[in-house]
Design a protein around this motif. Structure first.
Motif, mmCIF file in Angstrom:
data_model
loop_
_atom_site.group_PDB
_atom_site.id
_atom_site.type_symbol
_atom_site.label_atom_id
_atom_site.label_comp_id
_atom_site.label_asym_id
_atom_site.label_seq_id
_atom_site.Cartn_x
_atom_site.Cartn_y
_atom_site.Cartn_z
ATOM 1 N N GLN A 45 -34.104 8.814 26.316
ATOM 2 C CA GLN A 45 -34.808 9.440 25.204
ATOM 3 C C GLN A 45 -34.089 10.739 24.857
ATOM 4 O O GLN A 45 -34.136 11.701 25.627
ATOM 5 C CB GLN A 45 -36.261 9.747 25.582
ATOM 6 C CG GLN A 45 -37.088 8.516 25.879
ATOM 7 C CD GLN A 45 -37.273 7.638 24.649
ATOM 8 O OE1 GLN A 45 -37.447 8.146 23.551
ATOM 9 N NE2 GLN A 45 -37.244 6.346 24.833
ATOM 10 N N LEU A 48 -34.949 15.463 20.897
ATOM 11 C CA LEU A 48 -34.962 15.542 19.438
ATOM 12 C C LEU A 48 -34.859 16.978 18.942
ATOM 13 O O LEU A 48 -34.245 17.239 17.906
ATOM 14 C CB LEU A 48 -36.231 14.885 18.891
ATOM 15 C CG LEU A 48 -36.359 13.377 19.113
ATOM 16 C CD1 LEU A 48 -37.681 12.879 18.544
ATOM 17 C CD2 LEU A 48 -35.192 12.621 18.510
ATOM 18 N N SER A 59 -34.138 13.239 12.520
ATOM 19 C CA SER A 59 -34.093 11.779 12.695
ATOM 20 C C SER A 59 -35.498 11.180 12.690
ATOM 21 O O SER A 59 -35.767 10.177 13.349
ATOM 22 C CB SER A 59 -33.346 11.389 13.967
ATOM 23 O OG SER A 59 -31.991 11.777 13.882
ATOM 24 N N MET A 60 -36.402 11.812 11.949
ATOM 25 C CA MET A 60 -37.770 11.329 11.803
ATOM 26 C C MET A 60 -38.060 11.092 10.324
ATOM 27 O O MET A 60 -37.612 11.849 9.456
ATOM 28 C CB MET A 60 -38.773 12.345 12.353
ATOM 29 C CG MET A 60 -38.598 12.686 13.825
ATOM 30 S SD MET A 60 -39.002 11.295 14.915
ATOM 31 C CE MET A 60 -40.779 11.242 14.744
ATOM 32 N N GLU A 81 -40.247 0.327 10.183
ATOM 33 C CA GLU A 81 -39.947 0.738 11.556
ATOM 34 C C GLU A 81 -38.709 0.032 12.100
ATOM 35 O O GLU A 81 -37.858 0.646 12.747
ATOM 36 C CB GLU A 81 -41.152 0.470 12.459
ATOM 37 C CG GLU A 81 -41.024 1.076 13.831
ATOM 38 C CD GLU A 81 -42.339 1.084 14.589
ATOM 39 O OE1 GLU A 81 -42.558 2.005 15.385
ATOM 40 O OE2 GLU A 81 -43.157 0.161 14.369
ATOM 41 N N GLU A 82 -38.591 -1.267 11.818
ATOM 42 C CA GLU A 82 -37.431 -2.030 12.289
ATOM 43 C C GLU A 82 -36.134 -1.441 11.735
ATOM 44 O O GLU A 82 -35.164 -1.231 12.480
ATOM 45 C CB GLU A 82 -37.554 -3.497 11.863
ATOM 46 C CG GLU A 82 -38.627 -4.270 12.604
ATOM 47 C CD GLU A 82 -38.905 -5.622 11.974
ATOM 48 O OE1 GLU A 82 -38.192 -5.977 11.004
ATOM 49 O OE2 GLU A 82 -39.830 -6.318 12.429
ATOM 50 N N ALA A 84 -35.659 1.550 10.362
ATOM 51 C CA ALA A 84 -35.481 2.940 10.780
ATOM 52 C C ALA A 84 -34.862 2.999 12.174
ATOM 53 O O ALA A 84 -33.889 3.733 12.402
ATOM 54 C CB ALA A 84 -36.820 3.669 10.762
ATOM 55 N N GLU A 85 -35.401 2.229 13.111
ATOM 56 C CA GLU A 85 -34.886 2.244 14.476
ATOM 57 C C GLU A 85 -33.447 1.749 14.531
ATOM 58 O O GLU A 85 -32.632 2.255 15.301
ATOM 59 C CB GLU A 85 -35.782 1.411 15.389
ATOM 60 C CG GLU A 85 -37.141 2.058 15.635
ATOM 61 C CD GLU A 85 -37.961 1.320 16.670
ATOM 62 O OE1 GLU A 85 -37.518 0.236 17.120
ATOM 63 O OE2 GLU A 85 -39.038 1.819 17.040
ATOM 64 N N TYR A 89 -33.507 6.240 13.506
ATOM 65 C CA TYR A 89 -34.642 7.053 13.082
ATOM 66 C C TYR A 89 -35.927 6.564 13.748
ATOM 67 O O TYR A 89 -36.035 5.406 14.155
ATOM 68 C CB TYR A 89 -34.825 6.996 11.564
ATOM 69 C CG TYR A 89 -33.825 7.813 10.791
ATOM 70 C CD1 TYR A 89 -34.130 9.108 10.381
ATOM 71 C CD2 TYR A 89 -32.575 7.304 10.466
ATOM 72 C CE1 TYR A 89 -33.209 9.872 9.665
ATOM 73 C CE2 TYR A 89 -31.642 8.048 9.760
ATOM 74 C CZ TYR A 89 -31.969 9.337 9.359
ATOM 75 O OH TYR A 89 -31.059 10.084 8.657
ATOM 76 N N ARG A 90 -36.902 7.442 13.838
ATOM 77 C CA ARG A 90 -38.248 7.106 14.261
ATOM 78 C C ARG A 90 -39.192 7.448 13.113
ATOM 79 O O ARG A 90 -38.849 8.235 12.233
ATOM 80 C CB ARG A 90 -38.658 7.899 15.508
ATOM 81 C CG ARG A 90 -37.846 7.552 16.739
ATOM 82 C CD ARG A 90 -38.180 6.136 17.234
ATOM 83 N NE ARG A 90 -37.474 5.821 18.463
ATOM 84 C CZ ARG A 90 -36.290 5.237 18.516
ATOM 85 N NH1 ARG A 90 -35.670 4.915 17.380
ATOM 86 N NH2 ARG A 90 -35.722 4.968 19.664
ATOM 87 N N ILE A 91 -40.381 6.859 13.121
ATOM 88 C CA ILE A 91 -41.320 7.125 12.032
ATOM 89 C C ILE A 91 -42.560 7.850 12.536
ATOM 90 O O ILE A 91 -42.981 7.679 13.688
ATOM 91 C CB ILE A 91 -41.733 5.832 11.296
ATOM 92 C CG1 ILE A 91 -42.635 4.952 12.169
ATOM 93 C CG2 ILE A 91 -40.518 5.063 10.813
ATOM 94 C CD1 ILE A 91 -43.278 3.808 11.421
#
Length: 326
Positions: A45, A48, A59-60, A81-82, A84-85, A89-91
């Protein structure tokens, strides 16, 4: 797990790992895959906050939906989400409930640079209020969109789709076709109603009946259909602006002893999994919901990377799925 250990596990330099984490295009695809595999295996992880300090990016992505309980919205978010990842990126998800105050609260994240961009699915009528708050932040609008302006958007031709549905009901012999709609502050609701009225007036059938559901739910669809059934002249066909409303309408029809489609044919909209779960299975307009979400992310990242790029309006294909209900 540190970035140094990720580099050792992947057999690459720390600099290469850093470039992968920052979505740099200068990394060879083979090395990128090795780093990503090492990250997956180690459940790494990234910090961030540290990345944000280095790159001025978080990256959000902030994703604002009007109702996450709506199966169509949920499917769009899955696509967002798919994609973005896949792009690092994360949402952050905000279920606004079409509440402008809740939307404004979530948009407070923009001032703190907590997100790099925003994807919204709010009602068209709310967009002017959101525009002033969003300012120059990269922004893409899903499903609800303006015909002109500086906001990129992804959707389908709601008018064409609804006209097609009504013509299908007429072709199978329906002459008293009713519409179950929702909140006209949504542009899709206005466009689908426009398509319904256009065909009904063009065919000069001498019948028009519209009920507005209080919300996009099974119970609201059932209640709207019950009102239509109380009229002196009952419909022999129903077009609902969502599969959820159509499912409620079918229950109301069945509760009176009438049959679908023998007595009343029913068509829904969205093409969600629910359409296959009801009995009889629901004829519906299928939207490419997950692809809408994926394309929204692609447009947003393009805007993040190049803030001066012009707004794009992407109209995607819809499909008419014929099943037993019509």
């Amino acid at each position: 797990m540190s970035i140094q250990k990720i580099a050792k596990l992947a057999g690459v330099s720390v600099a290469t790992v850093s470039r992968v984490l920052n979505n740099s295009d200068s990394v060879k695809s083979k090395n990128r895959e090795r780093v990503l595999e090492a990250i997956r295996e180690s459940n790494y992880q990234p910090n961030l906050m540290a990345r944000q300090l280095r790159t001025s990016r978080s990256s959000m992505i902030l994703v604002m939906v009007s109702n996450i309980a709506n199966p169509f919205c949920a499917d769009v978010v899955k696509g967002i989400e798919e994609e973005a990842e896949k792009n690092g990126y994360r949402i952050l998800l905000c279920n606004s409930g079409s509440d402008i105050e809740r939307s404004k609260s979530s948009l407070g994240l923009l001032s703190g640079k907590m997100v790099d961009g925003i994807i919204t699915m709010d009602a068209f009528s709310k967009l002017p209020e959101l525009t002033s708050m969003i300012g120059q932040t990269p922004w893409v609008q899903c499903a609800e969109y303006a015909d002109t302006g500086d906001v990129s958007c992804v959707g389908i031709s709601d008018t064409d789709a609804s006209e097609f549905a009504i013509r299908h009901l007429i072709a199978r012999g329906c002459r008293r076709i009713a519409l179950i709609n929702h909140d006209l502050s949504y542009k899709y609701a206005r466009l689908r109603e426009q398509g319904y009225k256009t065909v009904m007036q063009e065919q000069e059938l001498g019948y028009e009946a519209i009920e507005y559901a209080s919300e996009l739910s099974f119970s609201a669809g059932k209640a709207a259909m019950e009102k239509l059934l109380q009229a002196a002249e009952q419909p022999d066909g129903v077009f609902a602006v969502s599969d959820t409303l159509a499912a409620g309408a079918m229950r109301a029809i069945g509760d009176t002893g009438l049959k679908v489609p023998q007595d009343i044919a029913v068509i829904g909209f969205d093409g969600t999994e629910l359409a296959e779960m009801v009995s009889p299975q629901l004829t519906t307009i299928q939207q490419p919901s997950r692809d809408i979400g994926r394309q929204a992310v692609s447009l947003l990242i393009k805007k993040i990377d190049n803030p001066e790029s012009p707004a794009e309006r992407l109209m995607m294909d819809w499909h008419f799925i014929v099943r037993a209900s019509a």
